[in-house]
Structure formats: structure tokens, C-alpha cells
Design a protein around this motif. Structure first.
Motif, PDB file in Angstrom:
ATOM      1  N   THR A  25      27.911  26.806  52.416  1.00 28.14           N
ATOM      2  CA  THR A  25      29.102  27.616  52.612  1.00 28.14           C
ATOM      3  C   THR A  25      30.058  27.438  51.441  1.00 28.14           C
ATOM      4  N   MET A  26      30.948  28.389  51.338  1.00 24.34           N
ATOM      5  CA  MET A  26      32.031  28.319  50.366  1.00 24.34           C
ATOM      6  C   MET A  26      33.175  29.131  50.951  1.00 24.34           C
ATOM      7  N   PRO A  27      34.383  28.955  50.428  1.00 24.39           N
ATOM      8  CA  PRO A  27      35.476  29.787  50.924  1.00 24.39           C
ATOM      9  C   PRO A  27      35.171  31.272  50.708  1.00 24.39           C
ATOM     10  N   GLN A  28      35.730  32.116  51.536  1.00 24.29           N
ATOM     11  CA  GLN A  28      35.557  33.565  51.378  1.00 24.29           C
ATOM     12  C   GLN A  28      36.152  33.983  50.040  1.00 24.29           C
ATOM     13  N   GLY A  29      35.341  34.597  49.187  1.00 21.66           N
ATOM     14  CA  GLY A  29      35.808  35.001  47.866  1.00 21.66           C
ATOM     15  C   GLY A  29      36.387  36.404  47.861  1.00 21.66           C
ATOM     16  N   ASP A  30      37.318  36.634  46.955  1.00 22.44           N
ATOM     17  CA  ASP A  30      37.955  37.933  46.767  1.00 22.44           C
ATOM     18  C   ASP A  30      37.601  38.420  45.363  1.00 22.44           C
ATOM     19  N   SER A  31      36.780  39.454  45.286  1.00 32.03           N
ATOM     20  CA  SER A  31      36.289  39.953  44.007  1.00 32.03           C
ATOM     21  C   SER A  31      37.417  40.424  43.089  1.00 32.03           C
ATOM     22  N   ASP A  32      38.411  41.101  43.641  1.00 38.34           N
ATOM     23  CA  ASP A  32      39.526  41.587  42.816  1.00 38.34           C
ATOM     24  C   ASP A  32      40.304  40.415  42.209  1.00 38.34           C
ATOM     25  N   ALA A  33      40.543  39.396  43.016  1.00 37.57           N
ATOM     26  CA  ALA A  33      41.219  38.198  42.502  1.00 37.57           C
ATOM     27  C   ALA A  33      40.340  37.493  41.478  1.00 37.57           C
ATOM     28  N   GLY A  34      39.030  37.482  41.733  1.00 43.47           N
ATOM     29  CA  GLY A  34      38.093  36.843  40.821  1.00 43.47           C
ATOM     30  C   GLY A  34      38.063  37.501  39.461  1.00 43.47           C
ATOM     31  N   LYS A  35      38.214  38.822  39.437  1.00 46.28           N
ATOM     32  CA  LYS A  35      38.239  39.543  38.152  1.00 46.28           C
ATOM     33  C   LYS A  35      39.417  39.075  37.309  1.00 46.28           C
ATOM     34  N   VAL A  36      40.557  38.901  37.937  1.00 50.84           N
ATOM     35  CA  VAL A  36      41.755  38.439  37.227  1.00 50.84           C
ATOM     36  C   VAL A  36      41.593  36.981  36.794  1.00 50.84           C
ATOM     37  N   LYS A  37      41.087  36.156  37.688  1.00 53.78           N
ATOM     38  CA  LYS A  37      40.954  34.719  37.417  1.00 53.78           C
ATOM     39  C   LYS A  37      39.859  34.413  36.402  1.00 53.78           C
ATOM     40  N   SER A  38      38.937  35.339  36.188  1.00 53.75           N
ATOM     41  CA  SER A  38      37.805  35.087  35.294  1.00 53.75           C
ATOM     42  C   SER A  38      38.070  35.489  33.851  1.00 53.75           C
ATOM     43  N   PHE A  39      39.317  35.716  33.502  1.00 53.72           N
ATOM     44  CA  PHE A  39      39.646  36.196  32.167  1.00 53.72           C
ATOM     45  C   PHE A  39      39.032  35.331  31.070  1.00 53.72           C
ATOM     46  N   GLN A  97      39.248  27.810  45.981  1.00 56.76           N
ATOM     47  CA  GLN A  97      39.416  29.252  46.219  1.00 56.76           C
ATOM     48  C   GLN A  97      39.229  30.036  44.924  1.00 56.76           C
ATOM     49  N   ASP A  98      39.754  29.509  43.822  1.00 51.57           N
ATOM     50  CA  ASP A  98      39.557  30.166  42.523  1.00 51.57           C
ATOM     51  C   ASP A  98      38.071  30.283  42.208  1.00 51.57           C
ATOM     52  N   LEU A  99      37.324  29.203  42.425  1.00 49.90           N
ATOM     53  CA  LEU A  99      35.884  29.212  42.153  1.00 49.90           C
ATOM     54  C   LEU A  99      35.175  30.239  43.024  1.00 49.90           C
ATOM     55  N   ALA A 100      35.546  30.316  44.285  1.00 48.10           N
ATOM     56  CA  ALA A 100      34.926  31.279  45.198  1.00 48.10           C
ATOM     57  C   ALA A 100      35.231  32.709  44.770  1.00 48.10           C
ATOM     58  N   ASP A 101      36.453  32.955  44.347  1.00 52.57           N
ATOM     59  CA  ASP A 101      36.833  34.299  43.900  1.00 52.57           C
ATOM     60  C   ASP A 101      36.042  34.701  42.651  1.00 52.57           C
ATOM     61  N   ILE A 102      35.950  33.803  41.696  1.00 59.91           N
ATOM     62  CA  ILE A 102      35.211  34.080  40.455  1.00 59.91           C
ATOM     63  C   ILE A 102      33.726  34.272  40.756  1.00 59.91           C
ATOM     64  N   ALA A 103      33.168  33.413  41.586  1.00 55.48           N
ATOM     65  CA  ALA A 103      31.754  33.515  41.947  1.00 55.48           C
ATOM     66  C   ALA A 103      31.465  34.843  42.644  1.00 55.48           C
ATOM     67  N   THR A 104      32.349  35.262  43.509  1.00 49.31           N
ATOM     68  CA  THR A 104      32.177  36.528  44.211  1.00 49.31           C
ATOM     69  C   THR A 104      32.251  37.701  43.245  1.00 49.31           C
ATOM     70  N   TYR A 105      33.198  37.664  42.322  1.00 49.25           N
ATOM     71  CA  TYR A 105      33.325  38.744  41.337  1.00 49.25           C
ATOM     72  C   TYR A 105      32.052  38.884  40.509  1.00 49.25           C
ATOM     73  N   PHE A 106      31.597  37.790  39.902  1.00 51.40           N
ATOM     74  CA  PHE A 106      30.416  37.884  39.059  1.00 51.40           C
ATOM     75  C   PHE A 106      29.148  38.167  39.879  1.00 51.40           C
ATOM     76  N   GLY A 107      29.109  37.694  41.098  1.00 48.13           N
ATOM     77  CA  GLY A 107      27.956  37.969  41.956  1.00 48.13           C
ATOM     78  C   GLY A 107      27.815  39.442  42.307  1.00 48.13           C
ATOM     79  N   GLU A 108      28.921  40.165  42.297  1.00 46.74           N
ATOM     80  CA  GLU A 108      28.898  41.593  42.624  1.00 46.74           C
ATOM     81  C   GLU A 108      28.638  42.496  41.411  1.00 46.74           C
ATOM     82  N   GLN A 109      28.610  41.911  40.225  1.00 47.28           N
ATOM     83  CA  GLN A 109      28.413  42.728  39.025  1.00 47.28           C
ATOM     84  C   GLN A 109      26.932  43.079  38.859  1.00 47.28           C
ATOM     85  N   PRO A 110      26.660  44.366  38.541  1.00 46.45           N
ATOM     86  CA  PRO A 110      25.250  44.792  38.395  1.00 46.45           C
ATOM     87  C   PRO A 110      24.601  44.207  37.138  1.00 46.45           C
TER      88      PRO A 110
END
Length: 110
Positions: A25-39, A97-110
Motif C-alpha cells: 500500500t501507499m497513500p492515495q496519490g494525486d496525479s495533478d499534484a504529482g505533476k507540480v511536485k515532479s518539476f 504524500q509527495d512520493l505517492a503523488d509523483i509516483a501516481t503522476y508518472f505511473g499514469e503517463q503513456p
């Protein structure tokens, strides 16, 4: 007697030693937040996780849980190698939470 006591103690403590780091498990990630945090990630891994520089891994479309746990391992110094210190430094200011957001963002990228 000692052996029975030891096994009893291990049986009792075992559930207490399982932590989030070892679970699936990991915290619920937010892709939009992850995009910003992954700069800063984008300088090496590309804007959508497809690395533009040779020697850097593509992280797009990876399992978010895998990416999350990999980032934790870098933070904890469990992953080393030529880029390990750099990754540890980059990730040092991020929380779970930052890690989960970033992981979710990159995980959703094609």
C-alpha cells in the motif's frame, strides 16, 4: 522451554513488525499534484517520464507502487549506485504524500 518461548515471542511480535514500507500500500496519490511536485524529476526523467538523456531510466507507465517504494528506498539509502546519492538528495525534502503523488503522476503517463 526456551525454544517454545522464543517461537511464542516471534509469533506475537510478527504482526507488529509489518509496516507500510513492507506492505503493498501507499497513500492515495494525486496525479495533478504529482505533476507540480515532479518539476525537478523532469530534468533527468523527462516531462512525462520518458528520459531524454542517455543513462537515465524511463519511469512513465510504471507501477505507482513500484515507483513509490523505489523512491523510499533511495531516501533510506537502500538503493545506491552511480545515481543513488543524487536521488537521495533530490528526494530528501519530500514526504510520503509527495512520493505517492509523483509516483501516481508518472505511473499514469503513456
Amino acid at each position: 522451554m526456551k525454544r517454545t518461548l522464543l517461537f511464542s515471542l516471534l509469533y506475537i511480535l510478527n504482526p507488529l513488525t509489518i509496516s507500510a514500507a513492507w506492505s503493498n500500500t501507499m497513500p492515495q496519490g494525486d496525479s495533478d499534484a504529482g505533476k507540480v511536485k515532479s518539476f525537478t524529476c523532469q530534468f533527468c526523467h523527462g516531462q512525462n517520464g520518458v528520459a531524454q538523456k542517455e543513462g537515465y531510466p524511463h519511469i512513465n507507465n510504471q507501477s505507482p507502487l513500484y515507483l513509490y517504494r523505489a523512491m523510499q528506498a533511495y531516501q533510506n539509502g537502500e538503493r545506491s549506485g552511480s545515481y543513488g546519492d543524487m536521488m537521495k538528495q533530490q528526494l530528501s525534502v519530500l514526504n510520503e504524500q509527495d512520493l505517492a503523488d509523483i509516483a501516481t503522476y508518472f505511473g499514469e503517463q503513456p
